[in-house]
Scaffold this motif. Sequence first.
Motif, PDB file in Angstrom:
ATOM      1  N   ALA A 147       0.915  -1.134   0.045  1.00  0.00           N
ATOM      2  CA  ALA A 147       0.095  -0.027   0.008  1.00  0.00           C
ATOM      3  C   ALA A 147       0.890   1.000  -0.120  1.00  0.00           C
ATOM      4  N   ALA A 148       0.700   2.199  -0.773  1.00  0.00           N
ATOM      5  CA  ALA A 148       1.431   3.489  -0.970  1.00  0.00           C
ATOM      6  C   ALA A 148       0.685   4.393  -0.105  1.00  0.00           C
ATOM      7  N   VAL A 149       1.335   5.020   0.802  1.00  0.00           N
ATOM      8  CA  VAL A 149       0.766   6.077   1.610  1.00  0.00           C
ATOM      9  C   VAL A 149       1.432   7.342   1.560  1.00  0.00           C
ATOM     10  N   SER A 150       2.645   7.435   0.799  1.00  0.00           N
ATOM     11  CA  SER A 150       3.314   8.668   1.063  1.00  0.00           C
ATOM     12  C   SER A 150       2.639   9.993   0.338  1.00  0.00           C
ATOM     13  N   SER A 151       1.868   9.839  -0.594  1.00  0.00           N
ATOM     14  CA  SER A 151       0.826  10.847  -1.303  1.00  0.00           C
ATOM     15  C   SER A 151      -0.477  10.542  -1.675  1.00  0.00           C
ATOM     16  N   PRO A 152      -1.328  11.551  -1.423  1.00  0.00           N
ATOM     17  CA  PRO A 152      -2.832  11.131  -1.877  1.00  0.00           C
ATOM     18  C   PRO A 152      -2.757  10.859  -3.332  1.00  0.00           C
ATOM     19  N   PHE A 153      -1.594  11.066  -4.142  1.00  0.00           N
ATOM     20  CA  PHE A 153      -1.517  11.039  -5.510  1.00  0.00           C
ATOM     21  C   PHE A 153      -0.815   9.709  -5.788  1.00  0.00           C
ATOM     22  N   SER A 154      -0.372   8.818  -5.015  1.00  0.00           N
ATOM     23  CA  SER A 154       0.246   7.615  -5.075  1.00  0.00           C
ATOM     24  C   SER A 154      -0.708   6.510  -5.042  1.00  0.00           C
ATOM     25  N   PRO A 155      -0.423   5.571  -5.730  1.00  0.00           N
ATOM     26  CA  PRO A 155      -1.273   4.411  -5.837  1.00  0.00           C
ATOM     27  C   PRO A 155      -1.679   3.869  -4.468  1.00  0.00           C
ATOM     28  N   VAL A 156      -3.109   3.452  -4.127  1.00  0.00           N
ATOM     29  CA  VAL A 156      -3.511   2.551  -3.016  1.00  0.00           C
ATOM     30  C   VAL A 156      -3.009   1.191  -2.738  1.00  0.00           C
ATOM     31  N   LEU A 157      -2.853   0.697  -4.016  1.00  0.00           N
ATOM     32  CA  LEU A 157      -2.348  -0.608  -4.089  1.00  0.00           C
ATOM     33  C   LEU A 157      -1.126  -0.906  -5.198  1.00  0.00           C
ATOM     34  N   ASP A 158      -0.145  -1.454  -4.774  1.00  0.00           N
ATOM     35  CA  ASP A 158       0.956  -1.745  -5.941  1.00  0.00           C
ATOM     36  C   ASP A 158       1.082  -3.046  -6.012  1.00  0.00           C
ATOM     37  N   LEU A 159       1.005  -3.669  -7.229  1.00  0.00           N
ATOM     38  CA  LEU A 159       1.019  -5.134  -7.561  1.00  0.00           C
ATOM     39  C   LEU A 159       1.964  -5.638  -8.449  1.00  0.00           C
ATOM     40  N   PRO A 160       3.112  -5.871  -8.068  1.00  0.00           N
ATOM     41  CA  PRO A 160       4.299  -6.331  -8.833  1.00  0.00           C
ATOM     42  C   PRO A 160       3.852  -7.423  -9.705  1.00  0.00           C
ATOM     43  N   THR A 161       4.136  -7.495 -10.909  1.00  0.00           N
ATOM     44  CA  THR A 161       4.161  -8.807 -11.830  1.00  0.00           C
ATOM     45  C   THR A 161       5.290  -9.289 -12.325  1.00  0.00           C
ATOM     46  N   ARG A 162       5.353 -10.664 -12.782  1.00  0.00           N
ATOM     47  CA  ARG A 162       6.677 -11.335 -13.371  1.00  0.00           C
ATOM     48  C   ARG A 162       6.937 -10.815 -14.799  1.00  0.00           C
ATOM     49  N   SER A 163       5.823 -10.199 -15.575  1.00  0.00           N
ATOM     50  CA  SER A 163       6.122 -10.226 -16.833  1.00  0.00           C
ATOM     51  C   SER A 163       5.611  -8.670 -17.188  1.00  0.00           C
ATOM     52  N   LYS A 164       5.772  -8.039 -18.328  1.00  0.00           N
ATOM     53  CA  LYS A 164       5.138  -7.013 -18.703  1.00  0.00           C
ATOM     54  C   LYS A 164       3.581  -7.085 -18.984  1.00  0.00           C
ATOM     55  N   ILE A 165       3.008  -6.015 -18.602  1.00  0.00           N
ATOM     56  CA  ILE A 165       1.495  -6.115 -18.899  1.00  0.00           C
ATOM     57  C   ILE A 165       1.016  -5.364 -19.857  1.00  0.00           C
ATOM     58  N   SER A 166       0.063  -5.931 -20.806  1.00  0.00           N
ATOM     59  CA  SER A 166      -0.368  -5.453 -21.943  1.00  0.00           C
ATOM     60  C   SER A 166      -1.706  -4.840 -21.988  1.00  0.00           C
TER      61      SER A 166
END
Length: 379
Positions: free
Chosen positions: A71-90
Amino acid sequence: SNGSSSNSGSHILSTIEFDCLGQMFATAGVQQRICIYDYNTITAAAADTDQQQQPEIDLAAAAAAGSSATAAVSSPFSPVLDLPTRSKISCTSFSPVTQQYLLSSDYEGLVHLWDLNGGKIVRQWQAHEKRIWAVDCCPVLQDQFATGSDDGFVKIWGLREPPAPRLTLTVRVNVCSLEYNPAVQHMLAVGSAGHQVHIFDLRNPSKPLAALKGHRKAVSYVRWAGADQLVTASTDSTLRLWSATAAAGSASKDAAAAGVGPSGSGSSSEQQQQEGGWQCTQVFRGHTNSKHFVGLSTHGQTVACGSETNEVFLYNQSLPTPTLRYKLLVSGTTRSAAAAAGSSQPLMSVGTAASSSSNGKSPFVSAVCWRKDSDVLLA
């Protein structure tokens, strides 16, 4: 979302997608992360902040480390959820009925179903042998989704079924885009590298219901503008509006049964009657698109797309030329300087602004998305 020329392999956003309520939106691309934002939080913060004093938020740095959702809490303009993936997303596609679930497709031919409440993958499909360009949840049959790939196949899947496709459609060339008709559950539009758009009736999949010819290069996007109108984009720097005539039969009847009437269409000197009762009723020109995916989104009579000039273009269905165009900022350009130069500016900005490059390449708009039942556009 801009592709930065100096880091074109690391900063391009491939997709922007709102959830079914228009409260959350997802962004994803070649950075191998899916970021979920709270739209209301961002707009409230934007209203309280002087945009000229607002610092740029570097999402890449904010999401630099970690192997699990954060969860990103540094700024209201940051994502509320950050999901890493193993490959590039199309591509991504939210469930049509709940904010909890999101589908993603990637460059390795995989589709993942994400539970956003838990921030984790709950199901995986090895859907194709090559890169998947498009995934779309059916808005009518809510447990069904479609995928299209560089392997030349479109596949129909069930969310609650074993990991084997319900149906496979052979297109024979790279599939670049697809989308379900918003009111007719068995109708699917497919754009391909073969310069054509195919409309399939999934009840009779042996051959396309219609093949729409007119584009001179690959068809990068297909977007429905109601049950009986379709907008397509191509790297020939044009958009085309296609309308179903009475001869199209099943689409019009099913749309009428669903209470969806035809929307108005413009005229064009390039009208061309098509197989299956579909007709090109408008050709839009003004933006530049010869190489990249630049985004396409429809909203009533209005069509939005990006451009390789780092601009967003708006078209009205009745006019072949743009009604509005917006130049996006690049790093080092202040909003006051841009305004003085006559550039229209957005309500707010999140993420990292694209930067100019010494190698002569330029940033470009890579994705656009209208918010449901709203005049708000993300780019």
